[in-house]
Design an enzyme around this catalytic site. Structure first.
Site, PDB file in Angstrom:
ATOM      1  N   GLU A  31       0.845  -1.195   0.000  1.00 38.12           N
ATOM      2  CA  GLU A  31       0.000   0.000   0.000  1.00 38.12           C
ATOM      3  C   GLU A  31       0.881   1.246   0.000  1.00 38.12           C
ATOM      4  OE1 GLU A  31      -2.683   0.198   3.383  1.00 38.12           O
ATOM      5  OE2 GLU A  31      -2.653   2.387   3.124  1.00 38.12           O
ATOM      6  N   HIS A  32       1.990   1.193   0.708  1.00 40.21           N
ATOM      7  CA  HIS A  32       2.901   2.338   0.691  1.00 40.21           C
ATOM      8  C   HIS A  32       3.556   2.519  -0.662  1.00 40.21           C
ATOM      9  CE1 HIS A  32       3.499   4.078   4.758  1.00 40.21           C
ATOM     10  NE2 HIS A  32       2.741   3.047   5.052  1.00 40.21           N
ATOM     11  N   GLU A  91       6.105   4.843  10.641  1.00 35.62           N
ATOM     12  CA  GLU A  91       4.670   4.718  10.868  1.00 35.62           C
ATOM     13  C   GLU A  91       4.388   3.728  11.984  1.00 35.62           C
ATOM     14  OE1 GLU A  91       2.534   4.830   7.272  1.00 35.62           O
ATOM     15  OE2 GLU A  91       0.706   4.017   8.196  1.00 35.62           O
TER      16      GLU A  91
END
Lengths: 273, 471
Positions: B85-86, B162
């Site tokens: 997703e990143h 994150e």
């Protein structure tokens, strides 16, 4: 905790569960802001079961600690690194397979647990009751005392017509060897005449022997044997006359002389009590 | 004339007060149920499904919902979906990152993505007229991601940062730990973020393998809501998504095996934190189970609470009333996370270290109440609240699109509001009691606690509070 530990300098190793050198905001260990903790030797033989082992084991290079004045102080040790230990050694067989839902065996597991608990509770209560009873009943009369509650009399020593007095349970016990004539007389007495109607049959097990407690039912004096108008006992205190069956015939006493419990183990002996 | 006639009043002559239609919403509830246009569903030859709801807005949300998530990952590649997703917006084979960003920005669109345990979604919010461009960009992002080594290395530190930041969101930490302990030893126990070790070591090959094994057409749904026509969308899908593969290498179709739920607890005690975050849950119903609706009603009975609520002792949820009057907690919410074959039904609360015991006691008391003595009025109120929230949540093209995507993945079709309404109406107190007893009564809970949790009762005591001796 980390900040307190960092500030207390010399005491810091004792204030933390795991010790890592941290660069404080004022006192830098080495130039720079981020300090990596010392390499923790991973002991692969030690099972990963305790918090201490998890603390040192999880991230390969140990937690990375950063302390500074302006930025956030942080220990980078993500919660995702926490590995839940494998509890297979403690699981029930139905739950060993992680690919099988635990719902199916849920009923049977609960039933087993509750049955075992219930049975143990019942057994436990019974055991407790037994132990308690044993302790409490130890306070009741001991065997020697209980033995004293009975008296054994050799009947052969009492000649006919004679009344023997024994001390039994602190009271006088009369045993009278009655003659046939006396027995016949007592059995023929009319119930209507008696203040406390009782037939002679109901007062003796063996008509030859009348066994009564020698305490006058009026006010408790001891009657005299072979005295009185009815061939039985006479209480001198207030003039109560008892017959050869111990029944009250004349005088102030209300009831017949008490007949205790007795047995004849054989022809010649009686055990009273 | 001073004569006021109330019967025939037209807006121009009646006083201003009367022209305000007080007490009348602009759209009635019945209208909002039936007013939504039908969601149309088509499938391409390769199995990719297309679903859309045409609402006539001038904006739209279009996205790709994929049936893959952390549940499909193994311990070795846990976090691959999140990493991917990143990487998603870091450039494709046709556009570099700059070009991609410029394309999106020039349309004035928002491009985002999320990964959860069973679903991944890439979606774009844009003007309805930009639909073709949006679908093209989405297809590129999903199918031809560049996955350059340089970007991967750069994203590593972003992912690690994150991970560090998510430690500050204690709600996420608590619920992640809840999953980790409840589904220990199974893929559902994996966190979506993955361990920091994997963030450091995942390679390009791992990500490519992940895409190859999971991004398959039958598991994808192209969903859209807003000013889109279904035919146009299908045409665009045929154009861009026909190439998505539907075959697995070595025919290794990933099959989801059931995940064992373990009644257990995990305590992350830290007395320096100001508040304790605690979640207690039992195994709940799967997404497609018929028990979902009674359980939603049950959760609505318990409701949620925040210390900023002004209702005080007049709040309708019993637990909320107690929380307010006795200052039991800062917030609580009843939740139900459902997956394809299992779920977690629970209560999450945040409280200070002196009220944990009481709050846990009353939460479990609320559960017991649901299983035994829930009343007609509780259920009626909860049904209304639930209906209102279901309708109220769909207040834009993005929630609608998300709803469509998730429904098609979970149920194979979009469940319309009218159907939800009918199912909710069918719930009776007896049904709530029976269903709650089935999932809650005398079951082993999973508990996770973060913060100053010394006061949290021993697990055996919490387990004992899952039944009442009086019953």
């Amino acid at each position: 905790m980390m900040s307190l530990a960092a500030r207390s300098g010399a005491f810091s190793p004792y204030l933390q569960a795991t010790n890592y050198a941290v660069a404080g905001p004022l006192k830098a260990l080495i130039p720079g802001v981020v300090v990596k903790g010392e390499k923790v030797l991973v002991d692969t033989k030690k099972p990963f079961l305790t918090r201490e082992s998890l603390n040192g084991q999880s991230p390969k290079t140990g937690p990375a600690v950063s302390v500074s004045i302006n930025a956030k102080a942080a220990v980078r040790f993500a919660h995702t690194d926490i590995k839940v230990p494998d509890f297979s050694d403690y699981r029930r067989p139905e739950l060993l397979d992680p690919k099988k839902s635990s719902q199916e065996s849920s009923e049977s597991r609960k039933t087993f647990s509750y049955l075992v608990t219930g049975a143990t509770a019942v057994v436990g209560v019974y055991t407790a009751k037994t132990v308690a009873t044993q302790f409490i009943s130890s306070m009741s009369a001991s065997a020697d005392v209980l033995a004293m509650s009975k008296i054994e009399v050799k009947l052969g020593e009492i000649p006919e017509g004679k009344n023997m007095t024994f001390k039994w349970r602190g009271k006088p016990l009369f045993i009278r060897h009655r003659s046939e004539k006396e027995i016949a007389v007592e059995e023929a007495v009319d119930m209507a005449e008696l203040r406390d109607p009782q037939h002679d049959k109901d007062r003796v097990a063996n008509p030859k022997w009348i066994i009564v407690i020698g305490v006058c039912t009026h006010l408790g004096c001891v009657p005299i044997a072979n005295a009185g108008d009815y061939g039985g006992y006479y209480c001198p205190c207030h003039g109560s006359h008892y017959d050869a069956s111990g029944r009250i015939r004349k005088g102030p006493a209300p009831l017949n002389l008490e007949v205790p419990y007795y047995e004849f183990p054989d022809e010649d002996t009686v055990i009273v009590g | 004339a001073r004569d006021q006639t109330w019967v025939c009043s037209d807006a121009s002559s009646s006083p201003i007060l009367l022209s305000l239609r007080r007490g009348q919403a602009t759209v009635t509830y019945a209208q909002s149920l039936l007013g939504a246009p039908e969601t149309r569903l088509t499938a391409l030859d390769n199995g990719l499904r297309i679903a859309s709801e045409e609402t006539g807005h001038s904006t739209c949300t279009v996205g790709l919902w994929i049936g893959c998530g952390s549940r499909y990952e193994t311990e070795k590649n846990n976090g691959a979906g999140f990493f991917l997703e990143h990487m998603a917006f870091k450039g494709t084979k046709k556009h570099t990152q700059m070009a991609l960003e410029q394309q999106v920005e020039s349309m004035g669109a928002h491009l985002s993505a999320y990964t959860s345990r069973e679903h991944t979604a890439y979606y774009m919010k844009t003007l309805a007229k930009d639909l073709p461009k949006a679908v093209e960009l989405l297809s590129e992002v999903v199918q031809s991601n560049a996955l350059s080594e340089a970007d991967i290395e750069q994203q590593r530190s972003v992912v690690l940062r994150e991970l560090e930041e998510v430690e500050g969101s204690l709600q996420d930490v608590c619920l992640d730990l809840l999953h980790a302990t409840a589904f220990q030893g199974t893929p559902l126990g994996h966190s979506v973020l993955g361990p920091s070790q994997n963030a450091r070591t995942l390679s390009r090959q791992d990500l490519v393998d992940f895409i190859k094994s999971h991004y398959k057409a039958p598991r994808m749904v192209l969903a859209a809501a807003g000013g889109v026509t279904h035919e146009e969308l299908v045409g665009l899908a045929k154009q861009h998504f026909s190439g998505v593969s539907f075959e697995y290498e070595d025919d290794a179709v990933p099959v989801l095996s059931p995940c064992r739920f373990s009644g257990s607890e995990i305590r992350m005690r830290d007395d320096d934190m100001p508040l304790a975050h605690i979640a207690i849950a039992v195994e709940g119903a799967s997404a497609a189970s018929p028990d979902i609706v009674p359980l939603m009603v049950a959760n609505s009975i318990i409701g949620s609470y925040d210390i900023t609520f002004g209702g005080g002792k007049h709040l309708s949820s019993r637990l909320a009333r107690l929380a307010s009057e006795e200052s039991l907690c800062h917030s609580f919410q009843a939740f139900h996370s459902s997956y394809s074959d299992t779920g977690l039904l629970g209560i999450y609360f945040v409280t200070d270290k002196h009220h944990i015991d009481d709050m846990m006691h009353w939460s479990q008391n609320a559960w017991m109440n649901l299983c035994t003595t829930v009343t007609e009025s509780d259920v009626a109120r909860a049904k209304n609240a639930l209906k209102a929230s279901l309708v109220g949540q769909l207040d834009g093209t993005t929630p609608k699109c998300d709803d469509i995507g998730r429904h098609v993945l979970n149920y194979g079709r979009r469940i319309p509001l009218a159907e939800w309404d009918a199912r909710i109406d069918a719930v009776t107190p007896r049904m709530v009691r029976d269903v709650c007893s089935k999932y809650i009564y005398d079951k082993c809970p999973a508990v996770s606690a973060v913060g100053p949790v010394e006061q949290l009762p021993d697990y055996n005591r919490m387990r004992s509070a899952m039944y009442w001796l009086r019953f």
